[in-house]
Design an enzyme around this catalytic site. Structure first.
Site, PDB file in Angstrom:
ATOM      1  N   PHE A   1      -1.477   8.356   4.222  1.00 60.84           N
ATOM      2  CA  PHE A   1      -2.221   9.028   5.311  1.00 60.84           C
ATOM      3  C   PHE A   1      -3.448   9.790   4.791  1.00 60.84           C
ATOM      4  O   PHE A   1      -3.622  10.987   5.055  1.00 60.84           O
ATOM      5  CB  PHE A   1      -1.334  10.020   6.075  1.00 60.84           C
ATOM      6  CG  PHE A   1      -0.288   9.397   6.958  1.00 60.84           C
ATOM      7  CD1 PHE A   1      -0.510   8.194   7.620  1.00 60.84           C
ATOM      8  CD2 PHE A   1       0.929  10.044   7.152  1.00 60.84           C
ATOM      9  CE1 PHE A   1       0.470   7.645   8.438  1.00 60.84           C
ATOM     10  CE2 PHE A   1       1.910   9.508   7.969  1.00 60.84           C
ATOM     11  CZ  PHE A   1       1.671   8.295   8.605  1.00 60.84           C
TER      12      PHE A   1
ATOM     13  N   SER B   1       6.021   5.262   8.429  1.00 62.91           N
ATOM     14  CA  SER B   1       5.300   4.949   7.192  1.00 62.91           C
ATOM     15  C   SER B   1       6.194   5.282   6.005  1.00 62.91           C
ATOM     16  O   SER B   1       6.800   6.359   5.955  1.00 62.91           O
ATOM     17  CB  SER B   1       4.014   5.764   7.109  1.00 62.91           C
ATOM     18  OG  SER B   1       3.538   5.724   5.784  1.00 62.91           O
TER      19      SER B   1
ATOM     20  N   LYS C   1       6.277   4.009  16.764  1.00 63.77           N
ATOM     21  CA  LYS C   1       6.197   2.876  15.836  1.00 63.77           C
ATOM     22  C   LYS C   1       7.377   2.919  14.877  1.00 63.77           C
ATOM     23  O   LYS C   1       7.630   3.947  14.242  1.00 63.77           O
ATOM     24  CB  LYS C   1       4.876   2.919  15.052  1.00 63.77           C
ATOM     25  CG  LYS C   1       4.663   1.714  14.146  1.00 63.77           C
ATOM     26  CD  LYS C   1       3.221   1.604  13.728  1.00 63.77           C
ATOM     27  CE  LYS C   1       2.967   0.442  12.813  1.00 63.77           C
ATOM     28  NZ  LYS C   1       1.549   0.334  12.432  1.00 63.77           N
TER      29      LYS C   1
ATOM     30  N   ASN D   1       5.145   5.983   3.121  1.00 65.44           N
ATOM     31  CA  ASN D   1       4.339   6.627   2.088  1.00 65.44           C
ATOM     32  C   ASN D   1       4.184   8.138   2.213  1.00 65.44           C
ATOM     33  O   ASN D   1       3.444   8.747   1.459  1.00 65.44           O
ATOM     34  CB  ASN D   1       2.963   5.959   2.037  1.00 65.44           C
ATOM     35  CG  ASN D   1       3.098   4.477   1.749  1.00 65.44           C
ATOM     36  OD1 ASN D   1       3.865   4.101   0.869  1.00 65.44           O
ATOM     37  ND2 ASN D   1       2.405   3.652   2.511  1.00 65.44           N
ATOM     38  N   THR D   2       4.841   8.744   3.188  1.00 60.06           N
ATOM     39  CA  THR D   2       4.911  10.206   3.255  1.00 60.06           C
ATOM     40  C   THR D   2       6.374  10.556   3.011  1.00 60.06           C
ATOM     41  O   THR D   2       7.250  10.044   3.718  1.00 60.06           O
ATOM     42  CB  THR D   2       4.450  10.710   4.642  1.00 60.06           C
ATOM     43  OG1 THR D   2       3.074  10.379   4.806  1.00 60.06           O
ATOM     44  CG2 THR D   2       4.635  12.216   4.779  1.00 60.06           C
TER      45      THR D   2
ATOM     46  N   ASN E   1       6.098  -1.358  11.334  1.00 61.16           N
ATOM     47  CA  ASN E   1       5.312  -0.861  10.207  1.00 61.16           C
ATOM     48  C   ASN E   1       5.588  -1.759   8.981  1.00 61.16           C
ATOM     49  O   ASN E   1       6.253  -2.787   9.108  1.00 61.16           O
ATOM     50  CB  ASN E   1       5.692   0.605   9.935  1.00 61.16           C
ATOM     51  CG  ASN E   1       4.497   1.402   9.447  1.00 61.16           C
ATOM     52  OD1 ASN E   1       3.771   0.953   8.566  1.00 61.16           O
ATOM     53  ND2 ASN E   1       4.293   2.575  10.013  1.00 61.16           N
TER      54      ASN E   1
ATOM     55  N   ASN F   1       0.823  -1.205   0.000  1.00 60.37           N
ATOM     56  CA  ASN F   1       0.000   0.000   0.000  1.00 60.37           C
ATOM     57  C   ASN F   1       0.857   1.255   0.000  1.00 60.37           C
ATOM     58  O   ASN F   1       1.949   1.277   0.538  1.00 60.37           O
ATOM     59  CB  ASN F   1      -0.970  -0.008   1.189  1.00 60.37           C
ATOM     60  CG  ASN F   1      -0.403   0.708   2.406  1.00 60.37           C
ATOM     61  OD1 ASN F   1      -0.494   1.934   2.533  1.00 60.37           O
ATOM     62  ND2 ASN F   1       0.213  -0.059   3.308  1.00 60.37           N
TER      63      ASN F   1
HETATM   64  C1  FMN Z   1      -3.610  -0.350   3.781  1.00 57.34           C
HETATM   65  C2  FMN Z   1      -2.741  -0.159   4.998  1.00 57.34           C
HETATM   66  C3  FMN Z   1      -2.728   1.079   5.635  1.00 57.34           C
HETATM   67  C4  FMN Z   1      -1.910   1.276   6.758  1.00 57.34           C
HETATM   68  N1  FMN Z   1      -1.931   2.487   7.391  1.00 57.34           N
HETATM   69  C5  FMN Z   1      -1.155   2.684   8.491  1.00 57.34           C
HETATM   70  C6  FMN Z   1      -1.173   3.928   9.193  1.00 57.34           C
HETATM   71  O1  FMN Z   1      -1.915   4.849   8.858  1.00 57.34           O
HETATM   72  N2  FMN Z   1      -0.339   4.063  10.262  1.00 57.34           N
HETATM   73  C7  FMN Z   1       0.501   3.049  10.670  1.00 57.34           C
HETATM   74  O2  FMN Z   1       1.242   3.214  11.647  1.00 57.34           O
HETATM   75  N3  FMN Z   1       0.501   1.855  10.055  1.00 57.34           N
HETATM   76  C8  FMN Z   1      -0.304   1.654   8.983  1.00 57.34           C
HETATM   77  N4  FMN Z   1      -0.296   0.433   8.351  1.00 57.34           N
HETATM   78  C9  FMN Z   1       0.617  -0.633   8.848  1.00 57.34           C
HETATM   79  C10 FMN Z   1      -0.084  -1.600   9.793  1.00 57.34           C
HETATM   80  O3  FMN Z   1      -0.568  -0.951  10.946  1.00 57.34           O
HETATM   81  C11 FMN Z   1       0.892  -2.731  10.217  1.00 57.34           C
HETATM   82  O4  FMN Z   1       1.971  -2.166  10.925  1.00 57.34           O
HETATM   83  C12 FMN Z   1       1.452  -3.503   9.025  1.00 57.34           C
HETATM   84  O5  FMN Z   1       0.463  -3.692   8.050  1.00 57.34           O
HETATM   85  C13 FMN Z   1       2.016  -4.866   9.435  1.00 57.34           C
HETATM   86  O6  FMN Z   1       1.022  -5.703   9.990  1.00 57.34           O
HETATM   87  P1  FMN Z   1       0.273  -6.860   9.148  1.00 57.34           P
HETATM   88  O7  FMN Z   1       1.323  -7.681   8.485  1.00 57.34           O
HETATM   89  O8  FMN Z   1      -0.558  -7.588  10.172  1.00 57.34           O
HETATM   90  O9  FMN Z   1      -0.574  -6.153   8.153  1.00 57.34           O
HETATM   91  C14 FMN Z   1      -1.111   0.210   7.235  1.00 57.34           C
HETATM   92  C15 FMN Z   1      -1.145  -1.031   6.593  1.00 57.34           C
HETATM   93  C16 FMN Z   1      -1.947  -1.225   5.492  1.00 57.34           C
HETATM   94  C17 FMN Z   1      -1.958  -2.591   4.821  1.00 57.34           C
END
Ligand code: FMN
Length: 363
Positions: free
Chosen positions: A121, A186, A221, A188-189, A250, A117
């Protein structure tokens, strides 16, 4: 629900673009959240067994939480508890409202049970989120489990002004959640991850703690792509800035090898990778943090947890709490009960009385 979800619901959802399916699921949960009767029915179907834990002064009915990014607009706050989660982390939210990156920006790598992804934000801004949270409180629909908020930096705010940007969001939201997570990881910023640098992070925590006065737990994080040396530098801030815990991790910018051309295409997309391929690296980071801190700093373990074995691996590596995102997409809502029940069973098998006895026990 595991089997019916995988065979009946998931094929329908996965026919749609990933973000569309996400929005459909969230809208359904938002509608359900407004209706107490439906919410209670969901609770009957999906509630998880009790496995209480106490971490950074908060009591959690079980250690498995919803990871940040799933409910950025806080539209389904009551539903997460009914789906069996022991806590939820809402957001990421930024001080300024922002649309995020252009779509498409969420991609499934189905054969690897992963997601890439680059949402960037997308969120309504801290003040609108505060109104939404106040509404749930006023409606009497606030969940019984701890609620956290994930704080990000607004894209338009330059890095030098990041501390004030995070502090503004915290000021708007501080009365409305039980704990906060400073997200500097993240991918993505643009340049956000530079804020993981010790002096930049120090400034952010100084600004937030000046407002907070150690009232609410503030966590950080981290990215799975940091070196152990960079992680150790962050740990140097834990005591001086009263950092209550670390969320690890993350998403990653690293891509695994794949011979599958469909997967290669997804992996060539810019963004953060989550799900199964992240599991091992995220556990390594947790293990390192736990060893370095001698278990004194609580860790929320997140990254590729799909079943109770993965959850146990993270706990015995040093996580006191856990979170999931991608496995909820692939396995459906029954996964919380399955994982928590599996943890209860493992405690029984090992003869441990409390989950805290298992934390870091493999190190
Ligand atoms: C679509 C998407 C959006 C996410 N948005 C955020 C976010 O806004 N802030 C953040 O700290 N992590 C964000 N994450 C990361 C998740 O909180 C998590 O740290 C990461 O996906 C790893 O866990 P998982 O393997 O169970 O998905 C996002 C993940 C995904 C897939």
């Amino acid at each position: 629900m595991g089997w019916p979800y995988r065979k009946l619901v998931r094929p329908v959802l996965f026919k749609q673009d990933a973000e569309r399916a996400h929005n459909f699921a969230l809208t359904s949960l938002a509608l359900a959240s407004r209706d107490e009767f439906i919410c209670n029915a969901i609770g009957k179907l999906f509630s998880a067994p009790e496995l209480p834990v106490e971490v950074f002064g908060l009591k959690f009915p079980n250690p498995l939480g919803l990871a940040a990014g799933m409910d950025k607009h806080a539209v389904a706050v009551p539903a997460w508890e009914k789906l069996g989660f022991g806590f939820s982390e809402l957001g990421g939210v930024t001080w300024h409202a922002q649309p995020g990156n252009p779509a498409p920006r969420m991609f499934r790598a189905v054969a690897d049970e992963a997601i890439v992804n680059r949402m960037g934000f997308n969120n309504p801004g801290a003040e609108v989120l505060a109104q939404q949270l106040s509404e749930w409180k006023n409606l009497g629909r606030w969940p019984g489990h701890p609620v956290g908020i994930n704080l990000g930096k607004s894209k338009i705010t330059p890095l030098e002004k990041a501390a004030a940007d995070y502090a503004n969001s915290f000021r708007a939201l501080r009365e409305l959640a039980d704990f906060f997570v400073v997200n500097v990881s993240s991918p993505n910023t643009p340049n956000l991850r530079q804020l993981q640098d010790k002096s930049a992070l120090d400034e952010i925590f100084a600004a937030i703690q000046a407002l907070n006065q150690n009232q609410k737990p503030i966590l950080v994080k981290v990215a799975p792509d940091l070196s152990f040396e960079a992680l150790d530098e962050i740990l140097e801030l834990v005591a001086p800035r009263s950092i209550a815990g670390i969320v690890a991790t993350n998403t990653t910018i690293v891509r695994p090898q794949s011979n599958d051309s469909a997967i290669q295409k997804i992996y060539s997309e810019t963004g953060g990778l989550s799900g199964k391929p992240l599991r091992q690296r995220s556990t390594e980071i947790i293990r390192h943090l736990h060893k370095q801190t001698k278990g004194r700093v609580p860790i929320i373990g997140v990254g590729g947890i799909f079943d109770a074995d993965d959850a146990w691996e993270k706990i015995t590596a040093g996580a006191s709490l856990l979170q999931i995102y991608t496995s909820l997409v692939y396995e459906g809502p029954g996964i919380t009960r399955e994982i928590v029940a599996g943890l209860v069973q493992r405690l029984e098998i090992t003869g441990m009385k409390h989950l805290r006895d298992a934390v870091g026990s493999a190190n």
